[in-house]
Design a protein around this motif. Structure first.
Motif, PDB file in Angstrom:
ATOM      1  N   PRO A  87     -14.224  -4.216  -0.304  1.00  0.00           N
ATOM      2  CA  PRO A  87     -13.901  -2.815  -0.628  1.00  0.00           C
ATOM      3  C   PRO A  87     -12.871  -2.692  -1.745  1.00  0.00           C
ATOM      4  CG  PRO A  87     -14.068  -3.075   1.731  1.00  0.00           C
ATOM      5  CD  PRO A  87     -14.181  -4.456   1.147  1.00  0.00           C
ATOM      6  N   SER A 121     -18.545  -0.499   0.189  1.00  0.00           N
ATOM      7  CA  SER A 121     -18.189   0.135   1.459  1.00  0.00           C
ATOM      8  C   SER A 121     -17.904  -0.925   2.511  1.00  0.00           C
ATOM      9  CB  SER A 121     -19.313   1.053   1.925  1.00  0.00           C
ATOM     10  OG  SER A 121     -20.481   0.305   2.180  1.00  0.00           O
ATOM     11  N   SER A 122     -17.037  -0.571   3.430  1.00  0.00           N
ATOM     12  CA  SER A 122     -16.658  -1.540   4.483  1.00  0.00           C
ATOM     13  C   SER A 122     -17.557  -1.427   5.698  1.00  0.00           C
ATOM     14  CB  SER A 122     -15.207  -1.292   4.892  1.00  0.00           C
ATOM     15  OG  SER A 122     -15.050   0.045   5.326  1.00  0.00           O
TER      16      SER A 122
END
Length: 122
Positions: A87, A121-122
């Motif tokens: 991220p 995105s995590s």
């Protein structure tokens, strides 16, 4: 007119990969350095990876071991293979060129691409 044409940005999940490319167009070049910088919101622009005419490659500390830069000299193109994305790699990635261009009378100049967004995105 010299242009740096970037492609390959996008949205991926953490751990995935992306490949950026940047082609220098609009002139004949004698390239010194070509590579990538990035800038995240609220942060300074930082070196990602750069390759020099002599073949040396330099990487930012945060991407060593995960990103690989390569260059296709006849095509005036540089690639950035980004693996194991995190991220914190989220940023706008800018192509960078330092070269002597025939269109500029062979004077040495620095050029920047318009930037391509990479979001992880995590």
């Amino acid at each position: 007119q010299v242009q740096l044409v970037e492609s390959g940005g996008g949205l991926v999940q953490a751990g995935e990969s992306l490949r950026l490319s940047c082609a220098a167009t609009g002139s004949t070049f004698n390239i010194n350095d070509m590579g990538w910088y990035r800038q995240a919101p609220g942060k300074r622009r930082e070196l990602v990876a750069i390759t020099s005419s002599g073949g040396s490659m330099n990487y930012g500390d945060s991407v060593k071991g995960r990103f690989t830069i390569s260059r296709d000299t006849p095509k005036n193109t540089v690639y950035l293979q980004m693996n194991s994305l995190k991220p914190e790699d989220t940023a706008v990635y800018y192509c960078y060129l330092r070269a002597r261009a025939e269109s500029s009378g062979w004077s040495q100049n620095t050029y920047w691409g318009q930037g391509t967004q990479v979001t992880v995105s995590s």
